[in-house]
Design an enzyme around this catalytic site. Sequence first.
Site, short mmCIF file in Angstrom:
data_model
loop_
_atom_site.label_atom_id
_atom_site.label_comp_id
_atom_site.label_asym_id
_atom_site.label_seq_id
_atom_site.Cartn_x
_atom_site.Cartn_y
_atom_site.Cartn_z
N CYS A 28 -2.29 -0.14 7.25
CA CYS A 28 -1.44 1.05 7.17
C CYS A 28 -1.50 1.87 8.44
O CYS A 28 -0.47 2.38 8.90
CB CYS A 28 -1.85 1.89 5.96
SG CYS A 28 -1.50 1.06 4.39
N HIS B 69 0.85 -1.19 0.00
CA HIS B 69 0.00 0.00 0.00
C HIS B 69 0.89 1.24 0.00
O HIS B 69 2.06 1.19 0.42
CB HIS B 69 -0.89 0.01 1.24
CG HIS B 69 -1.97 -1.03 1.22
ND1 HIS B 69 -3.11 -0.90 1.98
CD2 HIS B 69 -2.08 -2.20 0.55
CE1 HIS B 69 -3.89 -1.95 1.77
NE2 HIS B 69 -3.28 -2.76 0.91
N GLU C 224 1.09 3.90 1.86
CA GLU C 224 1.67 4.31 3.13
C GLU C 224 2.82 3.39 3.53
O GLU C 224 3.85 3.87 4.03
CB GLU C 224 0.60 4.30 4.23
CG GLU C 224 -0.51 5.30 4.02
CD GLU C 224 -1.70 4.77 3.22
OE1 GLU C 224 -2.78 5.36 3.32
OE2 GLU C 224 -1.55 3.76 2.49
N CYS D 236 -5.96 2.41 5.65
CA CYS D 236 -6.65 1.17 6.00
C CYS D 236 -6.11 0.68 7.34
O CYS D 236 -5.12 1.21 7.85
CB CYS D 236 -6.43 0.12 4.91
SG CYS D 236 -4.76 -0.60 4.92
#
Length: 155
Positions: free
Chosen positions: A85, A52, A54, A82
């Site tokens: 993250c 992801h 991040e 999310c």
Amino acid sequence: MKNFITQAIETAIEGLKNEAGGPFGALVVDKNGKVIGKGYNSVTSTNDPTAHAEIVAIRAACKHLNSFQLTGCTIFTSCEPCPMCLSAIYWARAEKIIYACSRKDAADIGFDDDFIYQEIPLSTENRSISSTQMCRKEGLKAFQLWVDKENKVKY
């Protein structure tokens, strides 16, 4: 600050143009206002469900700092993080999160992480993915080695 959130959004767009993954981008900015980590979602291009934006940005920032902590840093991200993250941001000890789109905005385009948020407070027996504990006694041996380790680096 607006400049950094704009850069995070532009990073998301860059990832989309590169066919890397979902529409997400993130930056890590140090306490001096310098971008030290940048990333876009690259889940589908790397076959890595943890790639992801991040996480990619955190990895780059930690490498830049030669540290596993981002004390004093701010995460700028194109979307509310999310659960994975968000956890990584907490583990990295970042100071602040600033985001553009909400998790509801993400759900509206097919990225619905709300079910994970709902799973977290459930007991392991009640989660949708089965969990079974085994070999606890054997597993505790590694924990005891950690307890006894004199030169451990706490985090």
